[in-house]
Design an enzyme around this catalytic site. Sequence first.
Site, PDB file in Angstrom:
ATOM      1  N   GLU A 155      18.250  -3.671  -7.393  1.00 39.56           N
ATOM      2  CA  GLU A 155      17.745  -3.032  -6.174  1.00 39.56           C
ATOM      3  C   GLU A 155      16.640  -2.019  -6.460  1.00 39.56           C
ATOM      4  OE1 GLU A 155      18.188  -4.124  -3.366  1.00 39.56           O
ATOM      5  OE2 GLU A 155      19.947  -5.376  -3.604  1.00 39.56           O
ATOM      6  N   THR A 167       8.883  -4.233  -3.991  1.00 45.17           N
ATOM      7  CA  THR A 167       8.404  -5.147  -5.018  1.00 45.17           C
ATOM      8  C   THR A 167       8.865  -6.560  -4.698  1.00 45.17           C
ATOM      9  OG1 THR A 167       8.553  -3.378  -6.650  1.00 45.17           O
ATOM     10  CG2 THR A 167       8.435  -5.628  -7.507  1.00 45.17           C
ATOM     11  N   LEU A 226       5.101  -2.547 -13.750  1.00 50.96           N
ATOM     12  CA  LEU A 226       5.844  -2.818 -12.513  1.00 50.96           C
ATOM     13  C   LEU A 226       5.450  -1.865 -11.385  1.00 50.96           C
ATOM     14  CD1 LEU A 226       7.944  -4.674 -11.281  1.00 50.96           C
ATOM     15  CD2 LEU A 226       9.741  -3.141 -12.100  1.00 50.96           C
ATOM     16  N   TYR A 266       5.138   2.147  -9.437  1.00 54.21           N
ATOM     17  CA  TYR A 266       6.055   3.171  -8.917  1.00 54.21           C
ATOM     18  C   TYR A 266       6.972   3.692 -10.024  1.00 54.21           C
ATOM     19  CZ  TYR A 266       4.661   2.220  -4.090  1.00 54.21           C
ATOM     20  OH  TYR A 266       3.958   2.101  -2.931  1.00 54.21           O
ATOM     21  N   TYR A 322      18.614   2.500   2.042  1.00 59.28           N
ATOM     22  CA  TYR A 322      18.642   1.058   1.833  1.00 59.28           C
ATOM     23  C   TYR A 322      19.462   0.687   0.594  1.00 59.28           C
ATOM     24  CZ  TYR A 322      17.676  -3.358  -0.135  1.00 59.28           C
ATOM     25  OH  TYR A 322      17.891  -4.573  -0.726  1.00 59.28           O
ATOM     26  N   ASP A 373      15.681  -2.989   5.476  1.00 57.17           N
ATOM     27  CA  ASP A 373      14.467  -3.048   4.662  1.00 57.17           C
ATOM     28  C   ASP A 373      13.342  -3.609   5.541  1.00 57.17           C
ATOM     29  OD1 ASP A 373      15.155  -5.698   4.920  1.00 57.17           O
ATOM     30  OD2 ASP A 373      14.539  -6.228   2.886  1.00 57.17           O
ATOM     31  N   CYS A 399      11.552 -15.685   9.201  1.00 54.35           N
ATOM     32  CA  CYS A 399      10.837 -14.731  10.052  1.00 54.35           C
ATOM     33  C   CYS A 399       9.860 -13.930   9.197  1.00 54.35           C
ATOM     34  CB  CYS A 399      11.840 -13.814  10.763  1.00 54.35           C
ATOM     35  SG  CYS A 399      11.162 -12.950  12.191  1.00 54.35           S
ATOM     36  N   CYS A 430      13.328 -22.365  13.735  1.00 56.74           N
ATOM     37  CA  CYS A 430      14.218 -21.205  13.698  1.00 56.74           C
ATOM     38  C   CYS A 430      15.466 -21.418  14.549  1.00 56.74           C
ATOM     39  CB  CYS A 430      13.472 -19.965  14.175  1.00 56.74           C
ATOM     40  SG  CYS A 430      14.524 -18.495  14.225  1.00 56.74           S
TER      41      CYS A 430
END
Length: 357
Positions: free
Chosen positions: A43, A49, A86, A88, A125, A143, A197, A207
């Site tokens: 997570e 990402t 990666l 951040y 989250y 999210d 979506c 859908c």
Amino acid sequence: MPVNNKTVKQYFSQKIVEWHKKHNKRKMPWKEEKDPYKIWLSEIILQQTRVEQGTAYYNRFVNQYPTVKHLAEAKDEEVFKLWEGLGYYARCKNLLASARFINKNGGIFPQKYEDVLALKGVGNYTAAAIVSFAYNQPYAVVDGNVSRVLARFFGIKTAIDGTAGKKLMHSLAHELLNKKQPGKFNQAMMDFGATICKPKLPLCASCLLQSKCFALKHHKINELPVKEKKTTLTNRWMYYLIATYKNGVYIHKRTAKDIWQNLHEFILIESGKKLSEPQLLQHPLIKKFAPGSNPALKVSKEFSQKLSHQRVTGKFIQVTLLKKTTIGDYEWVPKKSIKDKAFTGFINQYLKSLKTL
DNA sequence: AACCCGTGGAT
DNA sequence: TATCCAAGGGT
């Protein structure tokens, strides 16, 4: 704008679970994982990402640090090197701090939502994701996927990146959450958003929820969700002096409240505007290390990297020193140790273009 | 509350 | 080429 149609809410929750059971084919290495440490790791890596970008990093981290104890006992430099590229980088710093905190307290991953939330680098989250996936506790994840799905299906015009919108999304997601199988429901919501979506060109024609989707009915697919923030791009120019002396080079770890904290760099000459080559060669630092007109001075082509809200452009100047010198916060390190240190993406572009340093 | 923090793929 | 934005969080 609260949503108050109970029938539509029940329809939504039922259809999402049905889609998940019958049609969700999305596979990822951490799915069905029950080890909270590995879920946590996945997570953190996946914050802002893409799955395709984070997967290789996840596999390398799990392989190198199979337990929280392994991670906690690793050296900072080694972990940052594994995180290199990666982005951040505060995530990496917080990951290490939390691993050491957990290890110090017996090595048992926290089980209460509040305790998970209290870990550095873990927000709303991530805490919900961990306790729902690992322990099947009834906390709904919100999210980007979930916000988009809810905004479209229920026709919510409140900006999803504002305080009111976030609050509304959380209460709605919690209301819709299947309290018996929160982990599966959360997984279903995110996978549905990511594969059906989608932000652009969602697959509305196939859908399962199309008959009651507000956005589809009112032709608002491209208008929802609403966001209020606009990112502004600022330009910076960074020119790096790569000063080598014998088999070593001068480097420095960035520590200022700025981009690329904890990553390394060479001797930086930063400017608020683009510098021409003559202007650059006039700089005091250059003149100090390359007095007179130095024909051995090698100037690279121009490199550029776009960050989320900055664009960095610049060049690299190689100069060979004849004697060891003291240069501010920079330290002389053997060239062969360069490969063990994490550098900024901007610098790695340049390093990759070289055969040897 | 508003702003900051990376990188890369898609359109 | 420019813009969006992705399993967000910290300050």
